[in-house]
Write an enzyme that holds these catalytic residues in place. Structure first.
Site, PDB file in Angstrom:
ATOM      1  N   ILE A 164      97.616  94.412 190.063  1.00 28.57           N
ATOM      2  CA  ILE A 164      97.292  95.408 191.095  1.00 28.57           C
ATOM      3  C   ILE A 164      96.145  96.306 190.626  1.00 28.57           C
ATOM      4  CG2 ILE A 164      98.235  97.224 192.581  1.00 28.57           C
ATOM      5  CD1 ILE A 164     101.052  95.989 192.014  1.00 28.57           C
TER       6      ILE A 164
ATOM      7  N   ASP B  76      94.377  99.862 178.750  1.00 32.93           N
ATOM      8  CA  ASP B  76      95.362  98.776 178.819  1.00 32.93           C
ATOM      9  C   ASP B  76      95.609  98.246 177.411  1.00 32.93           C
ATOM     10  OD1 ASP B  76      96.679  96.190 179.563  1.00 32.93           O
ATOM     11  OD2 ASP B  76      96.007  96.727 181.578  1.00 32.93           O
TER      12      ASP B  76
ATOM     13  N   ASN C 213     100.179  92.193 179.119  1.00 33.29           N
ATOM     14  CA  ASN C 213     100.449  91.239 180.207  1.00 33.29           C
ATOM     15  C   ASN C 213      99.179  90.951 181.007  1.00 33.29           C
ATOM     16  OD1 ASN C 213     102.324  89.574 181.587  1.00 33.29           O
ATOM     17  ND2 ASN C 213     102.390  91.046 183.278  1.00 33.29           N
TER      18      ASN C 213
ATOM     19  N   SER D 278     108.444 101.408 193.049  1.00 36.61           N
ATOM     20  CA  SER D 278     108.772 100.126 193.671  1.00 36.61           C
ATOM     21  C   SER D 278     109.879 100.304 194.690  1.00 36.61           C
ATOM     22  CB  SER D 278     109.242  99.174 192.564  1.00 36.61           C
ATOM     23  OG  SER D 278     109.875  98.045 193.111  1.00 36.61           O
TER      24      SER D 278
ATOM     25  N   TYR E 279     114.840  97.691 184.796  1.00 33.57           N
ATOM     26  CA  TYR E 279     113.477  97.862 185.319  1.00 33.57           C
ATOM     27  C   TYR E 279     113.488  98.887 186.457  1.00 33.57           C
ATOM     28  CZ  TYR E 279     109.453  97.082 188.335  1.00 33.57           C
ATOM     29  OH  TYR E 279     108.356  97.286 189.138  1.00 33.57           O
TER      30      TYR E 279
ATOM     31  N   LYS F  52     111.957 102.957 186.810  1.00 34.32           N
ATOM     32  CA  LYS F  52     111.128 103.537 187.886  1.00 34.32           C
ATOM     33  C   LYS F  52     111.795 104.792 188.444  1.00 34.32           C
ATOM     34  CE  LYS F  52     107.791 100.549 187.887  1.00 34.32           C
ATOM     35  NZ  LYS F  52     106.476 100.936 187.400  1.00 34.32           N
TER      36      LYS F  52
ATOM     37  N   TYR G 120     105.855 100.513 196.174  1.00 36.33           N
ATOM     38  CA  TYR G 120     105.305  99.266 196.724  1.00 36.33           C
ATOM     39  C   TYR G 120     106.426  98.356 197.188  1.00 36.33           C
ATOM     40  CZ  TYR G 120     101.729 100.442 193.118  1.00 36.33           C
ATOM     41  OH  TYR G 120     100.830 101.044 192.275  1.00 36.33           O
ATOM     42  N   PHE G 121     106.180  97.653 198.281  1.00 36.25           N
ATOM     43  CA  PHE G 121     107.071  96.574 198.674  1.00 36.25           C
ATOM     44  C   PHE G 121     106.613  95.307 197.913  1.00 36.25           C
ATOM     45  CE2 PHE G 121     110.384  98.331 201.335  1.00 36.25           C
ATOM     46  CZ  PHE G 121     110.019  99.652 201.210  1.00 36.25           C
TER      47      PHE G 121
ATOM     48  N   LEU H 263     108.170  85.207 194.285  1.00 35.68           N
ATOM     49  CA  LEU H 263     108.065  84.065 195.189  1.00 35.68           C
ATOM     50  C   LEU H 263     106.639  83.509 195.318  1.00 35.68           C
ATOM     51  CD1 LEU H 263     109.422  82.212 197.287  1.00 35.68           C
ATOM     52  CD2 LEU H 263     108.864  83.936 199.020  1.00 35.68           C
TER      53      LEU H 263
HETATM   54  P1  NAD Z   1     100.784  93.685 185.582  1.00 35.31           P
HETATM   55  O1  NAD Z   1     101.723  93.313 184.502  1.00 35.31           O
HETATM   56  O2  NAD Z   1      99.844  92.672 186.080  1.00 35.31           O
HETATM   57  O3  NAD Z   1      99.956  94.979 185.146  1.00 35.31           O
HETATM   58  C1  NAD Z   1     100.471  95.971 184.290  1.00 35.31           C
HETATM   59  C2  NAD Z   1      99.428  96.244 183.219  1.00 35.31           C
HETATM   60  O4  NAD Z   1      99.919  97.252 182.333  1.00 35.31           O
HETATM   61  C3  NAD Z   1      99.107  95.019 182.360  1.00 35.31           C
HETATM   62  O5  NAD Z   1      97.710  94.857 182.306  1.00 35.31           O
HETATM   63  C4  NAD Z   1      99.694  95.357 180.997  1.00 35.31           C
HETATM   64  O6  NAD Z   1      98.966  94.767 179.948  1.00 35.31           O
HETATM   65  C5  NAD Z   1      99.609  96.881 181.008  1.00 35.31           C
HETATM   66  N1  NAD Z   1     100.585  97.557 180.129  1.00 35.31           N
HETATM   67  C6  NAD Z   1     101.918  97.329 180.045  1.00 35.31           C
HETATM   68  N2  NAD Z   1     102.469  98.151 179.140  1.00 35.31           N
HETATM   69  C7  NAD Z   1     101.466  98.903 178.628  1.00 35.31           C
HETATM   70  C8  NAD Z   1     101.397  99.914 177.636  1.00 35.31           C
HETATM   71  N3  NAD Z   1     102.474 100.303 176.944  1.00 35.31           N
HETATM   72  N4  NAD Z   1     100.212 100.501 177.381  1.00 35.31           N
HETATM   73  C9  NAD Z   1      99.095 100.112 178.043  1.00 35.31           C
HETATM   74  N5  NAD Z   1      99.089  99.140 178.978  1.00 35.31           N
HETATM   75  C10 NAD Z   1     100.263  98.542 179.268  1.00 35.31           C
HETATM   76  O7  NAD Z   1     101.675  94.274 186.781  1.00 35.31           O
HETATM   77  P2  NAD Z   1     101.254  94.654 188.261  1.00 35.31           P
HETATM   78  O8  NAD Z   1     101.890  93.687 189.164  1.00 35.31           O
HETATM   79  O9  NAD Z   1      99.801  94.888 188.350  1.00 35.31           O
HETATM   80  O10 NAD Z   1     102.057  96.013 188.415  1.00 35.31           O
HETATM   81  C11 NAD Z   1     101.451  97.279 188.185  1.00 35.31           C
HETATM   82  C12 NAD Z   1     102.515  98.364 188.329  1.00 35.31           C
HETATM   83  O11 NAD Z   1     103.110  98.283 189.628  1.00 35.31           O
HETATM   84  C13 NAD Z   1     103.667  98.221 187.328  1.00 35.31           C
HETATM   85  O12 NAD Z   1     104.040  99.523 186.907  1.00 35.31           O
HETATM   86  C14 NAD Z   1     104.767  97.592 188.152  1.00 35.31           C
HETATM   87  O13 NAD Z   1     106.048  97.935 187.681  1.00 35.31           O
HETATM   88  C15 NAD Z   1     104.512  98.196 189.524  1.00 35.31           C
HETATM   89  N6  NAD Z   1     105.022  97.360 190.624  1.00 35.31           N
HETATM   90  C16 NAD Z   1     104.637  96.060 190.706  1.00 35.31           C
HETATM   91  C17 NAD Z   1     105.144  95.251 191.723  1.00 35.31           C
HETATM   92  C18 NAD Z   1     104.761  93.790 191.813  1.00 35.31           C
HETATM   93  O14 NAD Z   1     105.475  93.031 192.450  1.00 35.31           O
HETATM   94  N7  NAD Z   1     103.674  93.341 191.230  1.00 35.31           N
HETATM   95  C19 NAD Z   1     106.016  95.800 192.665  1.00 35.31           C
HETATM   96  C20 NAD Z   1     106.366  97.141 192.567  1.00 35.31           C
HETATM   97  C21 NAD Z   1     105.848  97.922 191.531  1.00 35.31           C
HETATM   98  C1  UD1 Z   2     111.798  91.230 192.781  1.00 31.40           C
HETATM   99  C2  UD1 Z   2     112.594  92.129 191.870  1.00 31.40           C
HETATM  100  C3  UD1 Z   2     112.255  93.578 192.168  1.00 31.40           C
HETATM  101  C4  UD1 Z   2     110.753  93.809 192.076  1.00 31.40           C
HETATM  102  C5  UD1 Z   2     110.046  92.831 193.025  1.00 31.40           C
HETATM  103  C6  UD1 Z   2     108.542  92.942 192.980  1.00 31.40           C
HETATM  104  C7  UD1 Z   2     114.680  90.920 191.361  1.00 31.40           C
HETATM  105  C8  UD1 Z   2     116.161  90.881 191.559  1.00 31.40           C
HETATM  106  N1  UD1 Z   2     114.011  91.883 192.031  1.00 31.40           N
HETATM  107  O1  UD1 Z   2     112.169  91.523 194.082  1.00 31.40           O
HETATM  108  O2  UD1 Z   2     112.926  94.433 191.272  1.00 31.40           O
HETATM  109  O3  UD1 Z   2     110.440  95.134 192.429  1.00 31.40           O
HETATM  110  O4  UD1 Z   2     110.413  91.491 192.662  1.00 31.40           O
HETATM  111  O5  UD1 Z   2     108.071  92.598 191.707  1.00 31.40           O
HETATM  112  O6  UD1 Z   2     114.105  90.154 190.609  1.00 31.40           O
HETATM  113  N2  UD1 Z   2     112.744  83.661 195.875  1.00 31.40           N
HETATM  114  C9  UD1 Z   2     113.091  82.319 195.947  1.00 31.40           C
HETATM  115  N3  UD1 Z   2     112.644  81.484 194.967  1.00 31.40           N
HETATM  116  C10 UD1 Z   2     111.874  81.909 193.901  1.00 31.40           C
HETATM  117  C11 UD1 Z   2     111.512  83.287 193.857  1.00 31.40           C
HETATM  118  C12 UD1 Z   2     111.985  84.120 194.840  1.00 31.40           C
HETATM  119  O7  UD1 Z   2     113.778  81.905 196.870  1.00 31.40           O
HETATM  120  O8  UD1 Z   2     111.518  81.103 193.044  1.00 31.40           O
HETATM  121  C13 UD1 Z   2     113.188  84.548 196.962  1.00 31.40           C
HETATM  122  C14 UD1 Z   2     114.047  85.711 196.493  1.00 31.40           C
HETATM  123  O9  UD1 Z   2     115.416  85.330 196.480  1.00 31.40           O
HETATM  124  C15 UD1 Z   2     113.727  86.766 197.559  1.00 31.40           C
HETATM  125  C16 UD1 Z   2     112.265  86.485 197.903  1.00 31.40           C
HETATM  126  O10 UD1 Z   2     112.029  85.127 197.515  1.00 31.40           O
HETATM  127  O11 UD1 Z   2     114.507  86.569 198.700  1.00 31.40           O
HETATM  128  C17 UD1 Z   2     111.275  87.386 197.189  1.00 31.40           C
HETATM  129  O12 UD1 Z   2     111.537  87.333 195.795  1.00 31.40           O
HETATM  130  P1  UD1 Z   2     110.614  88.120 194.733  1.00 31.40           P
HETATM  131  O13 UD1 Z   2     109.203  87.765 194.957  1.00 31.40           O
HETATM  132  O14 UD1 Z   2     111.197  87.863 193.382  1.00 31.40           O
HETATM  133  O15 UD1 Z   2     110.774  89.645 195.134  1.00 31.40           O
HETATM  134  P2  UD1 Z   2     112.078  90.567 195.318  1.00 31.40           P
HETATM  135  O16 UD1 Z   2     113.312  89.763 195.345  1.00 31.40           O
HETATM  136  O17 UD1 Z   2     111.827  91.462 196.464  1.00 31.40           O
END
Ligand code: NAD
Ligand code: UD1
Length: 337
Positions: free
Chosen positions: A13, A32, A36, A125, A149, A153, A177-178, A200
């Site tokens: 993101i 960073d 990851n 989240s 996790y 948050k 975020y969703f 997914l």
């Molecule tokens: P990501 O893992 O791609 O990005 C996170 C970044 O943080 C990485 O580049 C990682 O190297 C860096 N990082 C981790 N720990 C660190 C530390 N101790 N010091 C410095 N850098 C560090 O994840 P993302 O999907 O881009 O998510 C960004 C944020 O949004 C996260 O906080 C995540 O929990 C939150 N979030 C993500 C989702 C999702 O589905 N992707 C959903 C809801 C919330």
């Molecule tokens: C997951 C995390 C949530 C996190 C969010 C975004 C869990 C229990 N929850 O949520 O904490 O904030 O990701 O990072 O892990 N699915 C499949 N097959 C797969 C993968 C997913 O059927 O291989 C289904 C899941 O059951 C769900 C949907 O796809 O119904 C979305 O899954 P996913 O992308 O993992 O997101 P969340 O479940 O919303």
């Protein structure tokens, strides 16, 4: 011109948000530890925006690393993406998650305050809503996480609120975020899971290019229109835009703002499979598997507060989300490697 420290700016993101921040006229400094991600994402963003980006390798758990950045640059605000996000790993290694996410954020806020920077946009989240009593989910719904996790948050949200109570010169925006999916249009940056994807969309796209044999659909007996889980998928560029809008307004907020970033629309796993097949022209083999522990049936946002407060709404639909995920995946079968 304001300078924004983007922690976790090399991640999924964060890297997408860099583009819109720069286009909106902000200076950015990426911070960073690459636990990851790789520097390659930032290098590709540099090509997109045709400009060099300052990158500092450091860890939010290190006071020295953070202090170095705040002494070197005059940071006006922080967008705090850095964190670990794998739900399963957080269950087996909770201390790692609390140390990285919670302690890391406390450390960041301490160094910010010492350096006179008190504006932060935090990545929360929808997982903080646990299993919601109804949908769409509003920001005032009860919270309650089901894994470390999610609790990390929630704890951070509470800590940020306490910081504001103690000193209301802070400006704090919590964005919940969703389900972020998709990629920048040109397909040169995108989501690059280090290992087997948990979420997914990366699983679908890796199945589409043949890296995975089939998709396991976790449960087809939920109380939803086709029995599979329903989520609010949001295009990562819409999400990125929400951050820019939050920063544009942050100085005017005199309380902690907690805002959903979602589309308000729910799609099932099978809806997403079909949309992806249409976008890619590739058949996605899948098998119905047991429910995944901790999953809920349905989760989608009421996004009206974001519209009211930020003037923001998601513009991109699932077709575009799937097309853009596919372009990234097919152009970069091995991600940034
Ligand atoms: P990501 O893992 O791609 O990005 C996170 C970044 O943080 C990485 O580049 C990682 O190297 C860096 N990082 C981790 N720990 C660190 C530390 N101790 N010091 C410095 N850098 C560090 O994840 P993302 O999907 O881009 O998510 C960004 C944020 O949004 C996260 O906080 C995540 O929990 C939150 N979030 C993500 C989702 C999702 O589905 N992707 C959903 C809801 C919330
Ligand atoms: C997951 C995390 C949530 C996190 C969010 C975004 C869990 C229990 N929850 O949520 O904490 O904030 O990701 O990072 O892990 N699915 C499949 N097959 C797969 C993968 C997913 O059927 O291989 C289904 C899941 O059951 C769900 C949907 O796809 O119904 C979305 O899954 P996913 O992308 O993992 O997101 P969340 O479940 O919303």
């Amino acid at each position: 011109m304001k300078t924004i420290l983007v922690t976790g700016g090399a991640g999924y993101i964060g890297s997408h948000t860099l583009i819109l921040l720069i286009e909106a006229g902000y200076n950015v400094v990426v911070f960073d530890n690459f636990s990851n991600s790789s520097i390659e994402s930032v290098r590709r963003v540099e090509k997109i925006v045709d400009r060099a980006i300052e990158v500092v390798e450091g860890d939010i758990r290190s006071r020295e690393d953070l202090d170095r950045v705040f002494k070197r640059y005059k940071i006006d605000a922080v967008i705090h993406f850095a964190g670990l996000k794998a739900v399963g790993e957080s269950v087996s290694e909770p201390i790692k998650y609390y140390e990285n996410n919670v302690y890391g954020t406390i450390n960041l806020c301490k160094v910010m305050s010492e350096n006179g920077c008190k504006s932060i946009v935090f990545s929360s989240s929808a997982t903080v809503y646990g299993n919601p009593a109804s949908n769409p989910i509003r920001e005032d719904f009860p919270t309650g996480a089901t894994n470390p996790y999610g609790r990390s948050k929630l704890f951070i949200e509470e800590i940020l609120r306490d910081i504001f109570i103690s000193d209301n010169s802070w400006r704090i925006v919590i964005l919940r975020y969703f389900n972020p999916v998709g990629a920048y249009k040109s397909g040169v940056i995108g989501e690059d899971p280090a290992d087997i994807p948990n979420n997914l969309m990366p699983f679908i796209s890796q199945t589409a290019i043949g890296k995975r044999e089939y998709l396991s659909v976790f449960g087809d007996d939920y109380d939803t229109h086709d029995g599979t889980g329903v989520r609010d998928y949001i295009h990562v560029m819409d999400l990125a835009d929400g951050h820019v809008k939050a920063l544009d307004k942050i100085d005017s907020f005199n309380r902690v703002m907690t805002i959903n970033l979602g589309t308000g629309k729910g799609y099932s796993v099978l809806d997403m499979v079909k949309a992806f097949e249409r976008a890619s022209g590739v058949k996605i083999p899948y098998k119905i598997a047991p429910r995944r522990a901790g999953d809920i049936a349905t989760c989608y946002a009421d996004p009206s507060y974001a519209r009211e407060i930020l003037g923001w709404e998601a513009k991109r639909g699932i077709e575009e989300m799937c097309e853009d995920s596919w372009r990234w995946q097919s152009n970069n079968p091995n991600g940034y490697r």
